[in-house]
Design a protein around this motif. Structure first.
Motif, mmCIF file in Angstrom:
data_model
loop_
_atom_site.group_PDB
_atom_site.id
_atom_site.type_symbol
_atom_site.label_atom_id
_atom_site.label_comp_id
_atom_site.label_asym_id
_atom_site.label_seq_id
_atom_site.Cartn_x
_atom_site.Cartn_y
_atom_site.Cartn_z
ATOM 1 N N GLY A 46 38.850 52.764 -7.763
ATOM 2 C CA GLY A 46 37.450 52.433 -7.989
ATOM 3 C C GLY A 46 36.744 53.464 -8.845
ATOM 4 N N TYR B 192 35.940 53.363 -11.780
ATOM 5 C CA TYR B 192 35.108 52.790 -12.846
ATOM 6 C C TYR B 192 33.686 52.528 -12.360
ATOM 7 C CZ TYR B 192 36.296 48.683 -10.150
ATOM 8 O OH TYR B 192 36.469 47.817 -9.111
ATOM 9 N N LYS B 193 33.420 52.841 -11.095
ATOM 10 C CA LYS B 193 32.094 52.528 -10.550
ATOM 11 C C LYS B 193 31.055 53.504 -11.084
ATOM 12 C CE LYS B 193 34.019 49.884 -7.031
ATOM 13 N NZ LYS B 193 33.815 49.152 -5.818
ATOM 14 N N PRO B 194 29.777 53.166 -10.966
ATOM 15 C CA PRO B 194 28.737 54.009 -11.548
ATOM 16 C C PRO B 194 28.956 55.466 -11.212
ATOM 17 C CG PRO B 194 27.765 52.097 -10.492
ATOM 18 C CD PRO B 194 29.228 52.046 -10.207
ATOM 19 N N PRO B 195 28.741 56.384 -12.157
ATOM 20 C CA PRO B 195 28.228 56.161 -13.516
ATOM 21 C C PRO B 195 29.315 55.979 -14.571
ATOM 22 C CG PRO B 195 28.331 58.497 -13.076
ATOM 23 C CD PRO B 195 28.944 57.810 -11.881
ATOM 24 N N GLN C 52 30.983 53.236 -15.584
ATOM 25 C CA GLN C 52 31.284 51.877 -16.050
ATOM 26 C C GLN C 52 31.709 51.866 -17.514
ATOM 27 O OE1 GLN C 52 28.211 52.765 -14.786
ATOM 28 N NE2 GLN C 52 27.204 50.955 -13.920
ATOM 29 N N PHE C 53 30.924 52.567 -18.347
ATOM 30 C CA PHE C 53 31.185 52.430 -19.774
ATOM 31 C C PHE C 53 32.485 53.100 -20.186
ATOM 32 C CE2 PHE C 53 30.517 53.172 -24.359
ATOM 33 C CZ PHE C 53 30.460 51.842 -24.719
ATOM 34 N N TRP D 272 35.180 52.918 -18.589
ATOM 35 C CA TRP D 272 36.193 51.871 -18.380
ATOM 36 C C TRP D 272 36.232 50.961 -19.613
ATOM 37 C CZ3 TRP D 272 39.836 50.090 -14.846
ATOM 38 C CH2 TRP D 272 40.236 48.759 -14.992
ATOM 39 N N VAL D 273 35.065 50.618 -20.155
ATOM 40 C CA VAL D 273 35.015 49.747 -21.340
ATOM 41 C C VAL D 273 35.715 50.428 -22.519
ATOM 42 C CG1 VAL D 273 33.508 48.540 -22.956
ATOM 43 C CG2 VAL D 273 32.904 48.658 -20.532
ATOM 44 N N ARG E 113 34.163 64.140 -18.762
ATOM 45 C CA ARG E 113 33.557 65.412 -18.416
ATOM 46 C C ARG E 113 32.108 65.270 -18.020
ATOM 47 N NH1 ARG E 113 33.020 71.243 -21.180
ATOM 48 N NH2 ARG E 113 31.515 71.611 -19.542
ATOM 49 N N LYS E 114 31.354 64.532 -18.811
ATOM 50 C CA LYS E 114 29.916 64.442 -18.568
ATOM 51 C C LYS E 114 29.591 63.631 -17.309
ATOM 52 C CE LYS E 114 28.988 67.046 -21.726
ATOM 53 N NZ LYS E 114 28.303 68.324 -21.572
ATOM 54 N N THR F 101 35.744 61.769 -10.834
ATOM 55 C CA THR F 101 35.501 61.081 -9.567
ATOM 56 C C THR F 101 35.964 61.879 -8.352
ATOM 57 O OG1 THR F 101 35.945 59.069 -10.770
ATOM 58 C CG2 THR F 101 35.706 58.902 -8.402
ATOM 59 N N ARG G 165 29.586 58.921 -3.526
ATOM 60 C CA ARG G 165 29.061 60.260 -3.446
ATOM 61 C C ARG G 165 27.612 60.225 -3.882
ATOM 62 N NH1 ARG G 165 34.038 61.276 -4.468
ATOM 63 N NH2 ARG G 165 34.115 63.078 -3.130
ATOM 64 N N VAL H 101 26.095 59.864 -8.062
ATOM 65 C CA VAL H 101 25.761 58.517 -8.487
ATOM 66 C C VAL H 101 24.262 58.366 -8.652
ATOM 67 C CG1 VAL H 101 25.964 56.102 -7.928
ATOM 68 C CG2 VAL H 101 27.773 57.657 -7.292
ATOM 69 N N THR I 37 21.987 55.733 -10.807
ATOM 70 C CA THR I 37 22.015 54.629 -11.764
ATOM 71 C C THR I 37 20.611 54.100 -11.959
ATOM 72 O OG1 THR I 37 22.458 53.193 -9.931
ATOM 73 C CG2 THR I 37 24.337 53.832 -11.262
ATOM 74 N N VAL J 58 25.020 66.492 -12.161
ATOM 75 C CA VAL J 58 26.384 66.077 -12.444
ATOM 76 C C VAL J 58 27.321 66.550 -11.345
ATOM 77 C CG1 VAL J 58 28.289 66.243 -14.049
ATOM 78 C CG2 VAL J 58 25.966 65.954 -14.895
ATOM 79 N N ARG J 59 27.242 67.809 -11.024
ATOM 80 C CA ARG J 59 28.066 68.314 -9.940
ATOM 81 C C ARG J 59 27.206 69.215 -9.085
ATOM 82 N NH1 ARG J 59 31.422 67.929 -14.096
ATOM 83 N NH2 ARG J 59 30.271 69.556 -15.127
ATOM 84 N N VAL K 240 37.148 43.824 -19.494
ATOM 85 C CA VAL K 240 36.059 44.645 -20.030
ATOM 86 C C VAL K 240 34.887 44.678 -19.049
ATOM 87 C CG1 VAL K 240 34.345 44.820 -21.875
ATOM 88 C CG2 VAL K 240 36.691 44.214 -22.435
ATOM 89 N N PRO L 219 33.656 46.680 -14.384
ATOM 90 C CA PRO L 219 32.671 47.518 -13.684
ATOM 91 C C PRO L 219 31.331 46.832 -13.488
ATOM 92 C CG PRO L 219 33.487 48.572 -15.700
ATOM 93 C CD PRO L 219 34.015 47.194 -15.704
ATOM 94 N N TYR L 220 31.036 45.805 -14.296
ATOM 95 C CA TYR L 220 29.737 45.153 -14.181
ATOM 96 C C TYR L 220 29.802 43.960 -13.233
ATOM 97 C CZ TYR L 220 29.244 48.100 -18.221
ATOM 98 O OH TYR L 220 29.262 49.189 -19.045
ATOM 99 N N ARG M 49 34.051 52.914 -2.672
ATOM 100 C CA ARG M 49 35.342 53.154 -3.312
ATOM 101 C C ARG M 49 36.476 53.149 -2.301
ATOM 102 N NH1 ARG M 49 35.564 58.411 -5.513
ATOM 103 N NH2 ARG M 49 37.589 57.789 -6.254
ATOM 104 N N ARG N 270 37.202 47.136 -0.185
ATOM 105 C CA ARG N 270 37.373 46.488 -1.484
ATOM 106 C C ARG N 270 38.527 45.498 -1.469
ATOM 107 N NH1 ARG N 270 39.135 50.327 -5.488
ATOM 108 N NH2 ARG N 270 38.329 48.864 -7.011
#
Ligand code: HEM
Lengths: 243, 187
Positions: A136, A138-141, A143-144, A146-147, A235-236, A240, B20, B24, B26, B37-38, B125, B128-129, B136, B141
């Motif tokens: 999992g 690919y979950k937020p943040p 998502q992109f 994964w694309v 990195r940014k 996960t 976490r 997260v 969004t 970020v961390r 593609v 994730p959406y 997770r 899931r």
């Protein structure tokens, strides 16, 4: 680095100065030195200075993304070598592959490395995708990323596919004939896309030229740029980490 | 602050927070709040160099040794020069496209060549959406993992079938496993 004893010996002092100008910090004796080493080294600064312990467990990533990148590098280097000899012409391609195998020093092993690394990369990239899915990641943040990843999978497949034609033997030409036939069933776009891909109705010189240019310039370049973005975002977004 | 962090930790241990909370962020709040970020106090970290770099180096080395070993032993294939007048039978796509070829064998071309692959590609593609589930943890899931496992199983099965069990005219063929002499050649 600049210890006093070097000053007696001008050659050692000079060597130490050169070394010190390239590598600003020594081997990591403390966390602080280690952090500076990673920060100031171009090849290391792609990493964050500190990483979560759980994120770098081999059992977590299975090294698959890293191995995909490693294979990409190995393919670039061995591919460069093959380009010194390979001639992308219908009349000469096959013979130039024979020359690589039997005349060029280490040519055979270079061609083998290139071929097997290409197969291996398709596998590692696909498995990397599977591990990202199962965790999992690919979950937020993320998502992109994964694309971008799916684009990278596509590029990897196309690189492999375009390379397949280049030896111009029976395997190559017919696999590409069958492969491009698969794409022609779409209404309107199907036949047109096949025509554009091959530069004609059959697998001939214009197909070889197109596949060659895509294989050695366009696709590796696009792939490289996408990889840089992919790593940047890994990195940014923060890695996960374990479950 | 410290109390908050430890309560997050406890909540996660108790299985109440499955994503976490600290990484997260969004939606619209992203732009208005500084992104965390961390956060250090949440999880144990180590310096990248040498811990991670060392592992990367070992993985690369292992792959290099493996590649060299294979490449010294097994030669890349090179058949007769291309001859458009002689069609090999069976004529197969590269192995990673054998799934498509297999579909074309079983379904009408528009389904096999356009609708199925299109769905897989677009679905991939959009993963994730489409997956709105924030957790997770595997036990939360089941549907996602089930669907993906169906895809993985089919993809692998088709490649194996196409490579091993498809003979002349791409029809079903046991010769490669049962060793029927003479029918294996690819021209
Ligand atoms: C040329 C192909 C690719 C390369 C070289 C590559 C490389 C990497 C690397 C080095 C990482 C760091 C973690 C790891 O090693 O597993 C990573 C993470 C990631 N990759 Fe890829 N990747 C590729 C293709 C893909 C594909 C096909 C997908 C998915 C469709 C994908 C999605 C992701 C995501 C979401 C992460 C973040 C994972 C996390 O934070 O745990 N990548 N990739």
């Amino acid at each position: 680095m600049s210890s006093g004893s070097y000053e007696q010996n001008p050659i050692k002092a000079f060597a130490s100065e050169v070394w010190g100008s390239v590598f600003r910090h020594g081997l990591p004796t403390t966390d602080k030195v280690a952090a500076r080493t990673a920060l100031t080294n171009f090849f290391l600064h792609i990493h964050p200075v500190r990483v979560k312990k759980s994120a770098i467990r081999v059992s977590y990533t299975l090294c698959l993304g890293g191995l995909s990148f490693f294979l990409f590098i190995a393919l670039t280097i061995s591919g460069l070598f093959l380009m010194f000899y390979y001639i992308p012409s219908v009349g000469q391609a096959y013979q130039s592959i024979k020359d690589i195998q039997y005349v060029a020093t280490f040519g055979l092993v270079m061609r083998n490395i290139h071929r097997w690394a290409a197969h291996a990369m398709v596998i590692t990239v696909w498995l990397h995708m599977a591990r990202v899915f199962y965790q999992g990641a690919y979950k937020p943040p993320r998502q992109f990323n994964w694309v971008i990843g799916t684009a990278l999978l596509l590029i990897t497949l196309l690189l492999s596919f375009t390379g397949y034609l280049l030896p111009w033997d029976q395997l190559a030409v017919w696999a590409i004939t069958v492969g491009t036939n698969l794409g022609k069933y779409g209404p309107i776009v199907g036949p047109v896309s096949r025509y554009i891909m091959l530069g004609g109705r059959n697998v001939g010189q214009s197909a070889l030229t197109r596949f060659y240019v895509l294989h050695v310039i366009a696709l590796p370049l696009i792939g490289f740029v996408l990889m840089v973005i992919h790593f940047w975002r890994v990195r940014k977004d923060g890695f996960t980490g374990g479950l | 602050m410290a109390q908050e962090a430890s309560s997050v930790r406890n909540a996660r241990r108790a299985g109440m927070i499955t994503t976490r909370g600290h990484t997260v962020r969004t939606g619209p709040e992203l732009s208005s709040t500084p992104m965390v970020v961390r956060s250090r106090e949440e999880e144990e970290t180590v310096v990248t160099f040498p811990h991670l770099v060392w592992k990367e180096f070992l993985a690369g080395l292992a792959m290099m040794v493996f590649l060299l070993a294979v490449s010294v032993q097994i030669n890349a294939p090179l058949l007769q020069p291309a001859n458009t007048a002689v069609t090999p039978n069976p004529a197969k796509a590269p192995w990673y496209f054998l799934g498509l070829q297999e579909l074309l064998e079983r379904f009408p071309p528009v389904m096999a060549g356009v609708i199925f692959p299109g769905m897989v590609l677009v679905g991939m593609v959009l993963v994730p959406y489409l997956d709105r589930n924030p957790s997770r943890r595997p036990e939360d899931r089941k549907l996602a993992i089930g669907l993906f496992t169906v895809y993985v199983t089919m993809a692998v099965a088709f490649v194996i079938i196409g490579t091993v069990f498809r003979g002349p005219n791409f029809s079903w063929y046991w010769g490669q496993v049962l060793g029927h002499p003479g029918l294996n050649s690819k021209v």
